[in-house]
Every structure is written in C-alpha cells, then in structure tokens.
Write a protein that holds these residues in place. Structure first.
Motif, PDB file in Angstrom:
ATOM      1  N   ALA A 237       0.855  -1.185   0.000  1.00  0.00           N
ATOM      2  CA  ALA A 237       0.000   0.000   0.000  1.00  0.00           C
ATOM      3  C   ALA A 237       0.889   1.231   0.000  1.00  0.00           C
ATOM      4  O   ALA A 237       1.809   1.340   0.813  1.00  0.00           O
ATOM      5  CB  ALA A 237      -0.927   0.015   1.212  1.00  0.00           C
ATOM      6  N   ARG A 238       0.639   2.144  -0.891  1.00  0.00           N
ATOM      7  CA  ARG A 238       1.463   3.342  -1.021  1.00  0.00           C
ATOM      8  C   ARG A 238       1.486   4.132   0.286  1.00  0.00           C
ATOM      9  O   ARG A 238       0.459   4.457   0.857  1.00  0.00           O
ATOM     10  CB  ARG A 238       0.924   4.237  -2.147  1.00  0.00           C
TER      11      ARG A 238
ATOM     12  N   ASP B 148     -12.802  -4.112  -1.075  1.00  0.00           N
ATOM     13  CA  ASP B 148     -12.976  -2.670  -1.295  1.00  0.00           C
ATOM     14  C   ASP B 148     -11.653  -1.915  -1.316  1.00  0.00           C
ATOM     15  O   ASP B 148     -11.641  -0.677  -1.354  1.00  0.00           O
ATOM     16  CB  ASP B 148     -13.888  -2.077  -0.209  1.00  0.00           C
ATOM     17  N   GLY B 149     -10.512  -2.624  -1.280  1.00  0.00           N
ATOM     18  CA  GLY B 149      -9.216  -1.974  -1.333  1.00  0.00           C
ATOM     19  C   GLY B 149      -8.600  -1.680   0.018  1.00  0.00           C
ATOM     20  O   GLY B 149      -7.427  -1.309   0.098  1.00  0.00           O
ATOM     21  N   HIS B 150      -9.377  -1.830   1.087  1.00  0.00           N
ATOM     22  CA  HIS B 150      -8.815  -1.704   2.425  1.00  0.00           C
ATOM     23  C   HIS B 150      -7.895  -2.905   2.704  1.00  0.00           C
ATOM     24  O   HIS B 150      -7.888  -3.878   1.955  1.00  0.00           O
ATOM     25  CB  HIS B 150      -9.922  -1.656   3.482  1.00  0.00           C
ATOM     26  N   ILE B 151      -7.148  -2.832   3.784  1.00  0.00           N
ATOM     27  CA  ILE B 151      -6.252  -3.922   4.159  1.00  0.00           C
ATOM     28  C   ILE B 151      -6.719  -4.509   5.486  1.00  0.00           C
ATOM     29  O   ILE B 151      -6.963  -3.776   6.451  1.00  0.00           O
ATOM     30  CB  ILE B 151      -4.797  -3.440   4.282  1.00  0.00           C
TER      31      ILE B 151
ATOM     32  N   GLU C  25     -16.226  -5.094   8.470  1.00  0.00           N
ATOM     33  CA  GLU C  25     -16.367  -4.278   9.680  1.00  0.00           C
ATOM     34  C   GLU C  25     -15.871  -5.128  10.844  1.00  0.00           C
ATOM     35  O   GLU C  25     -16.392  -6.216  11.093  1.00  0.00           O
ATOM     36  CB  GLU C  25     -17.827  -3.884   9.868  1.00  0.00           C
ATOM     37  N   PRO C  26     -14.819  -4.678  11.548  1.00  0.00           N
ATOM     38  CA  PRO C  26     -14.128  -5.545  12.506  1.00  0.00           C
ATOM     39  C   PRO C  26     -15.025  -6.188  13.552  1.00  0.00           C
ATOM     40  O   PRO C  26     -14.880  -7.379  13.858  1.00  0.00           O
ATOM     41  CB  PRO C  26     -13.098  -4.611  13.140  1.00  0.00           C
TER      42      PRO C  26
ATOM     43  N   MET D  53      -7.973  -5.777  12.448  1.00  0.00           N
ATOM     44  CA  MET D  53      -7.938  -4.370  12.085  1.00  0.00           C
ATOM     45  C   MET D  53      -8.254  -4.196  10.604  1.00  0.00           C
ATOM     46  O   MET D  53      -7.906  -5.058   9.777  1.00  0.00           O
ATOM     47  CB  MET D  53      -6.554  -3.765  12.349  1.00  0.00           C
ATOM     48  N   ARG D  54      -8.902  -3.080  10.289  1.00  0.00           N
ATOM     49  CA  ARG D  54      -9.150  -2.710   8.892  1.00  0.00           C
ATOM     50  C   ARG D  54      -8.513  -1.349   8.639  1.00  0.00           C
ATOM     51  O   ARG D  54      -8.878  -0.358   9.266  1.00  0.00           O
ATOM     52  CB  ARG D  54     -10.657  -2.668   8.603  1.00  0.00           C
ATOM     53  N   LEU D  55      -7.544  -1.320   7.736  1.00  0.00           N
ATOM     54  CA  LEU D  55      -6.804  -0.099   7.426  1.00  0.00           C
ATOM     55  C   LEU D  55      -7.286   0.487   6.111  1.00  0.00           C
ATOM     56  O   LEU D  55      -7.368  -0.221   5.099  1.00  0.00           O
ATOM     57  CB  LEU D  55      -5.307  -0.403   7.335  1.00  0.00           C
ATOM     58  N   ASP D  56      -7.594   1.778   6.129  1.00  0.00           N
ATOM     59  CA  ASP D  56      -7.927   2.503   4.914  1.00  0.00           C
ATOM     60  C   ASP D  56      -6.663   3.219   4.439  1.00  0.00           C
ATOM     61  O   ASP D  56      -6.263   4.230   5.033  1.00  0.00           O
ATOM     62  CB  ASP D  56      -9.037   3.518   5.187  1.00  0.00           C
ATOM     63  N   PRO D  57      -6.008   2.728   3.387  1.00  0.00           N
ATOM     64  CA  PRO D  57      -4.754   3.345   2.945  1.00  0.00           C
ATOM     65  C   PRO D  57      -4.921   4.787   2.470  1.00  0.00           C
ATOM     66  O   PRO D  57      -3.943   5.550   2.456  1.00  0.00           O
ATOM     67  CB  PRO D  57      -4.302   2.442   1.787  1.00  0.00           C
ATOM     68  N   ALA D  58      -6.123   5.165   2.082  1.00  0.00           N
ATOM     69  CA  ALA D  58      -6.352   6.518   1.582  1.00  0.00           C
ATOM     70  C   ALA D  58      -6.344   7.551   2.691  1.00  0.00           C
ATOM     71  O   ALA D  58      -5.987   8.716   2.469  1.00  0.00           O
ATOM     72  CB  ALA D  58      -7.677   6.586   0.819  1.00  0.00           C
TER      73      ALA D  58
END
Length: 275
Positions: A53-54, A83-86, A120-121, A146-151
C-alpha cells in the motif's frame, strides 16, 4: 541351580528393558512426527506475501514453539479486502499441540472468508465467533482484527480477548491502546465486539503482538508491553523502518523465560499524509 536362576532372571530383565526401550523409541517417533506435522501446518497456513500500500510499510516476525512437544497456534495475517482496504489479524489459539495448530488454520481461513462478506471488525469477529462455535470444538482463540484505509490512514479495530496493540507517533507520543474488547472466540455465542477507530499519521507505527512476545515466567505482561511501548516510541521518533522495529520487538520474546509461539505485526506510515 542358583546360577541358572540368576542367569534366567538377568535374561528376563534384559528382555523387558529391551521391550521398554523399543516402546519408548516408537512413542518418541510418533510424537516427533506429530510435532513435524504441526510445524508444517503452521508454516503452510501463514501468508507468504504481504500486501503493498502506497505510503505504508508492513512487517511481520514469527517464531513457532517446537521445543519438545510444545507446538502452539499463534498466527498473523494481512490481506487486501474487496474494497481496497487492508485486513490485519493476529491471534493465539488455546493449547500447544497439533489440534491447536489445526484450529489456528480454521480461525485464519474463517476470518478471511467472512471478510469478503463483511470487513467491519466488530461484525467480522462476531460472525467468526459463531462459526467456530458451530464446529463443536472445545478450543478457543484470542484475536485482534484491524481494517486499514490506505487513503486516510484510519484504522478500525476489534479485540476478542487479545492483548491490546501498541502505538507511537513521530512527535514522541506512545502508549497501549485502551479500547474495550470482547471475550475470546469460540466461548459464548451472540457476542458484540466493540470497534475503536484511530488514525495512523506520517511516521507513526502500530505494533500487534501475541502473548508469547510479552509474557512469561521472567516477564509480566505489563513489563513486556512497557518494553514494546518504549521500542515503538524510539522507532517512531528515529524513523526506523517497520522491519527493524519488528525484529527489535521479537527480541523481547527471548527474555520472557518460556518457549511459546511469538508473533509480531508492525504497520508503519511513512508516506505523505492525506488531508
């Protein structure tokens, strides 16, 4: 006659000793095979690659316990969600045998499969908990997801009886997450797992560990967590890369005084902050 009886008794004793030795060797071989199978299960069920992830850096360290018959069921996992989350998970199965290693695989696969339905965790842990209960096993597992939103750098997390994660920021702040958790997975049906939200800022790090890293006869869990907090704080201020921090944290496991699985998962943000 006495000499002949002594000789017969000696032969009988040697025969019994030989039989016991053969049985001991056979049992040792069976146990060694079970340990080797459990180790193979562990290695085969852990992810081979980590997502990219950038602006973010991920690092893991894992040391399975396979001394004697002590084979545990710790795991970590990192994967890209639809959805692109990690998604990130770390956990520890109760017990130290081949059943624990196999159950670890079921928990990890269950989390991945259900994450394609809901990431959703809190809901994910709740569904995984009910799935494990439906299997009818006596084992249970602690877990953090955990759910990380890279944006945005936003991290949503939920805990099921697991050790809280550690955080640190580039401006020198660090600590232990204080969000509320729920019970371990596989014990009680219909449980709600609270979700906490935080934000990983540029230069910041999050560190997730299993109890084999921070707790044992030579180190209390509070002392172990404090050591990880100090390491994370130093790493964030000094700008150390995630892999170096993960290796340093794993060194804490060498001082806990027991032979247990140990897993470390580090998330670092070294990119440009998103407003």
């Amino acid at each position: 006659m006495s000499t002949m009886r002594d000789a017969e008794d000696g032969d009988e004793l040697l025969a019994r000793l030989g039989s016991l030795t053969a049985q001991a060797r056979e049992l040792a071989e069976v146990q060694r095979s079970r340990v080797e199978l459990a180790i193979a299960l562990q290695r085969g069920m852990l992810p081979r690659d980590l997502p990219v992830a950038r602006g973010f850096r991920l690092a893991v360290r894992y040391a399975p316990a396979y001394h004697g018959l002590n084979v545990g069921g710790d795991w970590y996992d990192v994967f890209t969600l639809p959805d692109g989350h990690i998604g990130l998970s770390i956990g520890d199965v109760q017990g130290h045998n081949i059943e624990a290693a196999a159950f670890m695989g079921q928990v990890r696969v269950g989390l991945r499969a259900l994450a394609s339905v809901t990431s959703e965790p809190g809901e994910l842990l709740s569904r995984t908990n009910d799935l494990l209960l439906s299997l009818g096993t006596d084992l249970f597992a602690t877990c953090t997801f955990m759910r990380l939103d890279p944006a945005t750098g936003v991290l949503e997390s939920a805990r099921a009886g697991h050790i809280p994660h550690i955080w640190a920021t580039a401006d020198g702040r660090s600590g232990i997450a204080d969000g509320e958790g729920g019970p371990p997975l596989g014990i009680v049906a219909g449980v709600d797992f609270p979700v906490t939200r935080s934000r990983l800022t540029t230069g910041g790090v999050f560190v997730l560990v299993t109890d084999g890293v921070v707790e044992g006869p030579s180190l209390s869990v509070d002392e172990g967590l404090d050591q990880v907090v100090r390491l994370a704080g130093i790493a964030a201020v000094a700008g150390l890369e995630a892999g170096a921090l993960a290796s340093a944290v794993m060194k804490v496991a060498e001082r806990v005084g027991h032979e247990d699985d140990a897993a470390v998962l580090v998330v670092g943000h070294d990119g440009v902050e998103t407003p």
